[in-house]
Design a protein around this motif. Structure first.
Motif, PDB file in Angstrom:
ATOM      1  N   UNK A  36      44.022  -0.961 -56.505  1.00  0.00           N
ATOM      2  CA  UNK A  36      44.865  -0.197 -55.548  1.00  0.00           C
ATOM      3  C   UNK A  36      44.336   1.088 -55.293  1.00  0.00           C
ATOM      4  N   UNK A  37      44.815   1.691 -54.231  1.00  0.00           N
ATOM      5  CA  UNK A  37      44.531   3.071 -53.909  1.00  0.00           C
ATOM      6  C   UNK A  37      45.960   3.845 -53.637  1.00  0.00           C
ATOM      7  N   UNK A  38      45.966   4.946 -54.618  1.00  0.00           N
ATOM      8  CA  UNK A  38      47.360   5.482 -54.655  1.00  0.00           C
ATOM      9  C   UNK A  38      46.979   7.049 -54.471  1.00  0.00           C
ATOM     10  N   UNK A  39      45.959   7.323 -53.510  1.00  0.00           N
ATOM     11  CA  UNK A  39      45.656   8.587 -53.310  1.00  0.00           C
ATOM     12  C   UNK A  39      46.023   9.259 -51.998  1.00  0.00           C
ATOM     13  N   UNK A  43      55.089   9.880 -51.452  1.00  0.00           N
ATOM     14  CA  UNK A  43      56.205   9.684 -52.204  1.00  0.00           C
ATOM     15  C   UNK A  43      55.877   8.555 -53.208  1.00  0.00           C
ATOM     16  N   UNK A  44      56.595   8.319 -54.088  1.00  0.00           N
ATOM     17  CA  UNK A  44      56.716   7.052 -55.075  1.00  0.00           C
ATOM     18  C   UNK A  44      56.708   5.902 -54.279  1.00  0.00           C
ATOM     19  N   UNK A  45      57.705   5.901 -53.190  1.00  0.00           N
ATOM     20  CA  UNK A  45      57.970   4.849 -52.573  1.00  0.00           C
ATOM     21  C   UNK A  45      56.784   4.414 -51.429  1.00  0.00           C
ATOM     22  N   UNK A  46      56.341   5.403 -50.989  1.00  0.00           N
ATOM     23  CA  UNK A  46      55.101   5.400 -50.005  1.00  0.00           C
ATOM     24  C   UNK A  46      54.058   4.659 -50.996  1.00  0.00           C
ATOM     25  N   UNK A  47      53.793   5.027 -52.378  1.00  0.00           N
ATOM     26  CA  UNK A  47      52.449   4.579 -52.897  1.00  0.00           C
ATOM     27  C   UNK A  47      52.955   3.212 -53.302  1.00  0.00           C
ATOM     28  N   UNK A  48      54.264   2.761 -53.564  1.00  0.00           N
ATOM     29  CA  UNK A  48      54.502   1.321 -53.894  1.00  0.00           C
ATOM     30  C   UNK A  48      54.286   0.407 -52.567  1.00  0.00           C
ATOM     31  N   UNK A  52      51.727  -2.699 -52.228  1.00  0.00           N
ATOM     32  CA  UNK A  52      51.927  -4.041 -51.781  1.00  0.00           C
ATOM     33  C   UNK A  52      51.271  -4.475 -50.600  1.00  0.00           C
ATOM     34  N   UNK A  53      51.175  -3.458 -49.624  1.00  0.00           N
ATOM     35  CA  UNK A  53      50.269  -3.878 -48.646  1.00  0.00           C
ATOM     36  C   UNK A  53      48.708  -4.256 -49.155  1.00  0.00           C
ATOM     37  N   UNK A  66      51.240 -14.705 -50.281  1.00  0.00           N
ATOM     38  CA  UNK A  66      52.785 -14.576 -50.182  1.00  0.00           C
ATOM     39  C   UNK A  66      53.385 -14.931 -51.573  1.00  0.00           C
ATOM     40  N   UNK A  67      52.525 -15.366 -52.293  1.00  0.00           N
ATOM     41  CA  UNK A  67      53.368 -15.766 -53.437  1.00  0.00           C
ATOM     42  C   UNK A  67      52.987 -14.359 -54.577  1.00  0.00           C
ATOM     43  N   UNK A  68      53.539 -14.705 -55.919  1.00  0.00           N
ATOM     44  CA  UNK A  68      53.546 -13.516 -56.831  1.00  0.00           C
ATOM     45  C   UNK A  68      52.019 -13.052 -57.324  1.00  0.00           C
TER      46      UNK A  68
END
Length: 242
Positions: A36-39, A43-48, A52-53, A66-68
């Motif tokens: 994942x890219x968290x750069x 906000x924490x919500x935006x990174x989450x 997920x995207x 769509x599953x886990x």
């Protein structure tokens, strides 16, 4: 391979996919790893949501879309992973929290973070992981490993001060309530010499998670995926196959 577990790997502060290089190679036969890219989020919500995207995009069209998926977060990535299981626990089949924390910054850590942000905002003063930070992040026995040091510094050079500032400003909430509600298998892992998020913190974290397993990795500081890659890969393999 379509039936293999899907695994999303989240790097930490000033880390990119290079952090997980050895785990991607080592787990390729038993999982489908995606980094994942968290750069970008502020906000924490935006990174989450970004993570997920990424999971949705990379696995789109598969029979199990769509599953886990399994989720592993390192340091700041572990904090993002906790936010993901808070807002979408049904999406995560297995969780690994590496060298991270479930606690907000204490006053001393908050002051140190503000100091580092101020330094990063000063043109010409940002040097990524300088000698002081390296001594904090690596076990003493690994400080003389030139290849390891260069690998860490190369990541910080690629990402730069803007990413450092953005990630440092992300809120670090109290995640204990979220972790106590988890019902998926959880790996809690850190280096025995981790000075930033020490073993005692991880013992407390594991004690508060119902289906958790604690692993303390010898000969490693904070950067376990780089300092002891085989141990981290093996621990993730056990989590996925457990």
């Amino acid at each position: 391979m379509v039936d293999s577990p899907r695994l999303v790997l989240i790097p930490g502060l000033l880390n990119d996919a290079e952090l997980w290089r050895d785990q991607i190679a080592g787990l390729a036969g038993v999982a489908r790893p995606v980094v994942a890219d968290i750069t970008r989020g502020e906000t924490l919500a935006a990174l989450a949501r970004d993570v997920l995207d990424i999971a949705g995009e990379r696995f789109a069209g598969e029979r199990f879309a769509g599953e886990r998926f399994a989720l592993a977060g390192f340091s700041l990535g572990g904090i993002v992973a906790q936010e993901i299981v808070r807002i979408a626990p049904e999406r995560v089949s297995h969780l690994a929290l590496l060298d991270t924390t479930m606690l907000p910054d204490d006053p001393e850590r908050a002051q140190e973070r503000r100091r580092l942000i101020a330094t990063a905002r000063n043109p010409g003063k940002f040097y990524g992981f300088g000698e002081h930070l390296l001594r904090t992040y690596l076990a003493p026995e690994n400080l003389g490993n030139a290849e390891m040091v260069e690998r860490v510094r190369a990541m910080t050079a690629r990402l730069g001060p803007e990413v450092f500032i953005r990630q440092s400003l992300i809120d670090r909430p109290d995640g204990r309530a979220t972790l106590s509600r988890l019902r998926c298998p959880v790996l809690v892992l850190c280096g025995e010499h981790d000075a930033l998020t020490p073993p005692a913190l991880h013992r407390d974290m594991a004690a508060g998670i119902p289906l958790s397993r604690l692993e303390i990795v010898p000969h490693a500081g904070h950067l376990t995926p780089i300092e002891q890659p085989d141990a981290v890969t093996s621990a993730l393999h056990r989590l996925l196959r457990g």
